[in-house]
Design a protein around this motif. Structure first.
Motif: not given
Length: 321
Positions: A35, A123, A127, A158, A160, A185-186, A188-191
């Motif tokens: 992250g 999606e 995005r 998807e 990680r 943003e990625l 912040a989403g845990g990537v």
């Protein structure tokens, strides 16, 4: 994919790679937390792209223990590939296909069902702000749009951990900043983002930590602020209204004097808030009025030049000996 128990996305120990007598990576140790964004910097030929290629299973290392997303790069390459995404210096977009068709092709490669593939494509087009362009051939896209589509294709699976090898090369400033926001943003989403770049401002804006690679070795690692503090040259510029105040300030601070033409005194300073308060308190105790104050701290350009030049100079000295 589940998170690693120790919170580590990339772990490298003793990584070595040579081509004939040319040593490209020489015992690299590196850890990247989940992250976060790690920016790998270095001069051309330092080994950055080779390192990305090894960690993404595209080429094999000569030596070293490497784990990505909790998987052993040598022993479990298929598992590593399933957990990562790679966006290289050159776009992987098929320009003869539309944006949507490029994404559906990636969905097929990831063995997604027809319905799931279309859902995922829609999606990602939304995005990355490509809905309107989604049914147009990618050959009509601007450079920034092609890079966004390239990243969207990477995101179909998807991943990680995403390896971004100089992702904004050739983009205009607006497109570059747009891609920066997507990267934020990625994360912040845990990537986890493993970024190589030639743009030092990009590293400063995005990276939680920076590793500086030079001639196959890591010569420095830390947060952007930590690396900047290692480089001398930080100072505070104090501007006064008359020469008397300038002279009094110089004597109070134990300096040799300032510029009498501009009425500016430069005070060596590390840029820290605590030491800045202490400086202002000394001036206030001496009843010295400062008209304006500007803090100057070394930037990543200074870090890059100082640390790589220093290493090269040391090696030249060793060769002479």
């Amino acid at each position: 994919m589940t998170a690693n128990m120790d919170g580590t996305a990339v772990a490298v120990r003793g990584l070595r790679k040579s081509y004939g007598e040319k040593v490209v990576l020489d015992g690299v140790d590196l850890t990247v937390a989940e992250g976060t964004t790690l920016a790998l910097l270095g001069p051309n030929g330092a080994g950055k792209t080779t390192m990305v290629q090894i960690l993404s299973t595209l080429i094999r290392a000569d030596e070293g223990d490497m784990r990505v997303a909790g998987r052993d790069v040598r022993a479990e390459p298929d598992a590593v590939r399933a957990a990562i995404g790679v966006t290289g210096q050159f776009s992987a977009v098929d320009k003869l296909l539309t944006g949507e068709e490029n994404l559906l092709l990636m969905a097929d490669l990831h063995h997604l069902g027809r319905r799931e593939g279309r859902r995922r494509a829609a999606e990602l087009l939304e995005r990355l702000d490509l809905v309107e362009a989604g049914r147009k051939a990618a050959t009509t896209y601007s450079g920034g749009m092609q890079r966004r589509l390239d990243l969207a294709m990477t995101l179909v699976g998807e991943p990680r951990v995403i390896f971004l090898d100089e992702p904004t090369t050739g983009l205009d400033p607006r497109s570059r900043r747009g891609l920066w926001q997507i990267i934020r943003e990625l994360v912040a989403g845990g990537v986890t983002i493993f970024l190589t770049t030639q743009y030092l401002e990009e590293a400063d804006q995005l990276a939680d930590r920076i590793a500086l690679l030079d001639q196959g070795r890591l010569v420095a690692e830390g947060t952007p602020d930590e690396l900047k503090r290692r480089i001398p040259g930080g100072h505070v510029s104090l501007r006064f209204t008359d020469p008397t105040e300038l002279d009094l300030a110089a004597r109070t601070l134990g300096l040799t004097g300032g510029d009498e033409e501009t009425l500016v005194l430069q005070v060596p300073h590390d840029g820290g808030v605590h030491s800045l308060r202490a400086l202002l308190a000394r001036l206030d105790d001496a009843s010295i009025e400062v008209e304006t104050l500007t803090v100057h701290t070394p930037d990543l350009d200074d870090v890059f030049l100082a640390l790589t030049d220093k290493k090269q100079a040391n090696e030249k000295m060793e060769a002479v000996r």
